[in-house]
Design a protein around this motif. Structure first.
Motif, PDB file in Angstrom:
ATOM      1  N   ARG A   1      32.607  48.905  29.655  1.00 36.85           N
ATOM      2  CA  ARG A   1      32.213  50.179  30.269  1.00 36.85           C
ATOM      3  C   ARG A   1      31.162  49.865  31.333  1.00 36.85           C
ATOM      4  O   ARG A   1      29.977  49.774  31.022  1.00 36.85           O
ATOM      5  CB  ARG A   1      31.643  51.115  29.206  1.00 36.85           C
ATOM      6  N   PRO A   2      31.572  49.674  32.578  1.00 34.49           N
ATOM      7  CA  PRO A   2      30.640  49.234  33.619  1.00 34.49           C
ATOM      8  C   PRO A   2      29.788  50.351  34.229  1.00 34.49           C
ATOM      9  O   PRO A   2      29.353  50.249  35.368  1.00 34.49           O
ATOM     10  CB  PRO A   2      31.579  48.630  34.665  1.00 34.49           C
ATOM     11  N   TYR A   3      29.530  51.380  33.471  1.00 37.44           N
ATOM     12  CA  TYR A   3      28.733  52.490  33.995  1.00 37.44           C
ATOM     13  C   TYR A   3      27.987  53.153  32.841  1.00 37.44           C
ATOM     14  O   TYR A   3      28.327  53.021  31.677  1.00 37.44           O
ATOM     15  CB  TYR A   3      29.623  53.527  34.695  1.00 37.44           C
ATOM     16  N   SER A   4      26.934  53.835  33.211  1.00 33.64           N
ATOM     17  CA  SER A   4      26.214  54.702  32.275  1.00 33.64           C
ATOM     18  C   SER A   4      25.881  55.969  33.048  1.00 33.64           C
ATOM     19  O   SER A   4      26.311  56.144  34.181  1.00 33.64           O
ATOM     20  CB  SER A   4      24.944  54.014  31.764  1.00 33.64           C
ATOM     21  N   GLN A   5      25.070  56.829  32.474  1.00 32.51           N
ATOM     22  CA  GLN A   5      24.758  58.085  33.153  1.00 32.51           C
ATOM     23  C   GLN A   5      24.045  57.856  34.476  1.00 32.51           C
ATOM     24  O   GLN A   5      24.254  58.591  35.436  1.00 32.51           O
ATOM     25  CB  GLN A   5      23.911  58.973  32.250  1.00 32.51           C
TER      26      GLN A   5
ATOM     27  N   VAL B   1      25.824  52.133  37.733  1.00 31.22           N
ATOM     28  CA  VAL B   1      27.183  51.620  37.829  1.00 31.22           C
ATOM     29  C   VAL B   1      27.087  50.149  38.207  1.00 31.22           C
ATOM     30  O   VAL B   1      26.369  49.782  39.130  1.00 31.22           O
ATOM     31  CB  VAL B   1      28.001  52.372  38.899  1.00 31.22           C
ATOM     32  N   HIS B   2      27.785  49.297  37.463  1.00 32.14           N
ATOM     33  CA  HIS B   2      27.864  47.875  37.784  1.00 32.14           C
ATOM     34  C   HIS B   2      29.109  47.655  38.630  1.00 32.14           C
ATOM     35  O   HIS B   2      30.205  48.037  38.223  1.00 32.14           O
ATOM     36  CB  HIS B   2      27.969  47.039  36.506  1.00 32.14           C
ATOM     37  N   ILE B   3      28.933  47.023  39.794  1.00 31.24           N
ATOM     38  CA  ILE B   3      30.078  46.746  40.659  1.00 31.24           C
ATOM     39  C   ILE B   3      30.088  45.255  41.016  1.00 31.24           C
ATOM     40  O   ILE B   3      29.082  44.564  40.888  1.00 31.24           O
ATOM     41  CB  ILE B   3      30.065  47.611  41.934  1.00 31.24           C
TER      42      ILE B   3
ATOM     43  N   ALA C   1      29.510  43.298  37.335  1.00 31.05           N
ATOM     44  CA  ALA C   1      30.345  43.907  36.311  1.00 31.05           C
ATOM     45  C   ALA C   1      31.115  42.882  35.472  1.00 31.05           C
ATOM     46  O   ALA C   1      31.854  43.257  34.594  1.00 31.05           O
ATOM     47  CB  ALA C   1      31.335  44.875  36.959  1.00 31.05           C
TER      48      ALA C   1
END
Length: 94
Positions: A76-80, A83-85, A89
């Protein structure tokens, strides 16, 4: 994969140095240690001819170090709020 990474120079020698990267499947590693270094160099040059000058000083398999890397991605490469890109990631070998 075959690659060259410039790593600078030694304190008393201005000659630039580099690290060579070569990828192979883990199940080939044990057999490689006893194989011909000239065969390996020929294979590397067949993939990337420009690497040839970097291989001249390598005359024995024991001059090289084997390491193991794995690849994986964040499930899950994101949170609230983040974002990991790109390389953030996933794990990446050199």
């Amino acid at each position: 994969m075959v690659g060259v990474l410039p790593v600078g120079s030694l304190p008393d020698d201005p000659q630039p140095i580099a690290t060579i990267f070569w990828s192979m499947a883990v199940d080939r590693m044990a057999g490689w240690a006893g194989s011909s270094i000239e065969d390996w160099k020929a294979e590397a040059v067949s993939i990337w001819p420009e690497i040839s000058p970097f291989l001249r000083g390598i005359t024995r398999n024991d001059q090289l170090i084997t390491v193991r890397y794995t690849h994986g991605s964040l499930s899950r490469p994101y949170s609230q709020s983040m974002v990991h890109i790109g390389d953030a990631a996933h794990r990446a070998s050199p």
